[in-house]
Design an enzyme around this catalytic site. Structure first.
Site, mmCIF file in Angstrom:
data_model
loop_
_atom_site.group_PDB
_atom_site.id
_atom_site.type_symbol
_atom_site.label_atom_id
_atom_site.label_comp_id
_atom_site.label_asym_id
_atom_site.label_seq_id
_atom_site.Cartn_x
_atom_site.Cartn_y
_atom_site.Cartn_z
ATOM 1 N N CYS A 1 -33.615 46.731 30.775
ATOM 2 C CA CYS A 1 -33.390 48.137 31.150
ATOM 3 C C CYS A 1 -34.683 48.950 31.186
ATOM 4 C CB CYS A 1 -32.401 48.786 30.198
ATOM 5 S SG CYS A 1 -30.773 48.033 30.261
ATOM 6 N N ASN B 1 -24.455 52.569 32.798
ATOM 7 C CA ASN B 1 -25.785 52.021 32.550
ATOM 8 C C ASN B 1 -26.095 50.971 33.628
ATOM 9 O OD1 ASN B 1 -27.994 50.560 31.650
ATOM 10 N ND2 ASN B 1 -27.340 50.527 29.512
ATOM 11 N N HIS C 1 -33.436 56.739 30.717
ATOM 12 C CA HIS C 1 -32.505 55.628 30.973
ATOM 13 C C HIS C 1 -31.098 56.107 30.633
ATOM 14 C CE1 HIS C 1 -30.639 51.815 31.142
ATOM 15 N NE2 HIS C 1 -30.608 51.597 29.840
#
Ligand SMILES: CC(C)(COP(=O)(O)OP(=O)(O)OC[C@H]1O[C@@H](n2cnc3c(N)ncnc32)[C@H](O)[C@@H]1OP(=O)(O)O)[C@@H](O)C(=O)NCCC(=O)NCCS
Length: 351
Positions: A112, A282, A252
């Protein structure tokens, strides 16, 4: 001094929307729990025709159109992904094959955090003078590795891609500072086993090793709150700026409570924090560039704005950077004219 201005950005997500109401029928969960604990209301899930490559290519084409360039203008493609369509060859080569052109191409693997790592790598090539025009992509289709009977993970993730074109500039634009870090010992808190070249110790064990995402949510949460705030604050300081100079935080998109904690650390009011996880969940390496492309497409970013990008994820790894938005100093006068003509608002490719 050579800088690496961001001259174009784009995004792509699959058409298929998976809502919290649908998840209620799949696992023992409910909309109220998911929204209050994560902020997520729906996410996009790759269908049979979607792939990490197809989403990357759509986002890349949107970014190139925004910058007014073609694939032949690009000298390097860097793709951040932990879900490449193949292990041999690189995702970046698959993207180049679809786009055309003859750019050098390679992947960056930092889950990520990958996009901020890849933006750092791509910017360094431009800042050092090796290349003038680089395409950086963050793309993942993590839902292919999600166990939809595991309520602790299946509510969180979605698929997508975001892309940026970076070009040489003689003005301070693009990435002004970066902070990157990793705690490899924490790998056991967020990982997908049985998905790589390792040979299992025993053939009997093999069926038990599922290629699904495994996560210790509370450990990851604690880690994220700590590193997001610290890394973002350090990046601001390294750029020679104060928190007052920051126009927008683009974090994020994992959990709204983690984002709130990072915003508090930088003393930023809610309106300066970009949140779109309610619609996308996500999306791993795609989350920061999708958020940035949306902000640009909605006309929220202005020439000279200071943005903080910050991400964390499997590794455990993290990265933050300060980006100065805009195209000043890029030796293409038509670029500023395109911005003036409103091309800024036409980049998002949500198809
Ligand atoms: C996953 C996460 C949302 C869980 O929230 P939390 O507040 O820590 O919740 P907990 O894990 O403490 O679980 C609390 C309870 O809710 C339950 N629960 C877990 N998932 C649930 C779900 N989807 N629906 C309903 N209940 C759920 C748990 O079983 C637990 O029940 P119990 O108290 O009876 O044991 C949160 O830890 C998180 O976001 N962590 C970071 C994860 C992340 O960002 N990963 C990606 C990094 S890139």
């Amino acid at each position: 001094m050579r800088y690496a201005a961001i001259t174009g950005c784009g995004m792509a997500v699959p058409d298929r929307v998976l809502t919290n109401a649908e998840l209620e029928k799949m696992v023992d969960t409910n909309d109220e729990w998911i929204v209050s604990r994560t902020g997520i209301r729906e996410r996009r899930v790759a269908g049979p025709a979607d792939s990490t490559t197809s989403l990357s290519v759509k986002a890349a084409r949107a970014a190139l159109a925004h910058a007014g360039l073609t694939p032949d203008d690009i000298q390097l493609i860097v793709v951040a992904t932990c879900t490449p369509d193949q292990f041999i060859v690189s995702e970046a080569c698959l993207v180049q094959a679809e786009l055309g052109g003859s750019a050098a191409a390679f992947d960056v693997g930092a889950a990520c955090s990958g996009f901020v790592y890849a933006l750092t790598v791509g910017s360094m090539f431009v800042q050092q003078g090796l290349y003038d025009r680089v395409l950086v992509i963050g793309a993942d289709t993590l839902t292919r590795f999600i166990d939809y009977t595991d309520r602790s993970t299946c509510i969180l993730f979605g698929d997508g891609a975001g892309a940026m074109v970076i070009e040489a500039s003689d003005q301070p634009r693009g990435l002004l500072s970066t902070v990157m870090g990793a705690d490899g010992g924490g790998n056991k808190h967020l990982y997908a086993p049985g998905w790589g070249a390792i040979v299992p110790e025993s053939a009997e064990l093999f069926p038990e090793i599922r290629p699904y995402m495994q996560m210790n949510g509370q450990e990851v949460f604690r880690f994220a709150v700590r590193v997001m705030g610290d890394a973002a604050a350090e990046a601001v300081q390294k750029a020679g700026l104060s928190f007052d100079d920051i126009d927008m935080l683009i974090p994020h998109q994992a959990n709204s409570r983690i984002i709130d904690a990072a915003a508090r650390r930088l003393a930023l009011p809610r309106e300066k924090v970009l949140v779109n996880l309610d619609r996308y969940g996500n999306t791993s390496a795609a989350s920061v560039p999708i958020a940035l492309a949306e902000a640009s497409g909605q006309g929220k970013l202005n020439e000279g704005d200071n943005l903080v990008l910050v991400a964390f994820g499997a590794g455990l790894a993290w990265a933050a950077g300060v980006v100065r938005w805009g195209v000043a100093g890029v030796p293409r006068p038509e670029l500023a004219a395109r911005r003036g003509a409103g091309v800024l608002a036409a980049i998002s490719d949500g198809d």
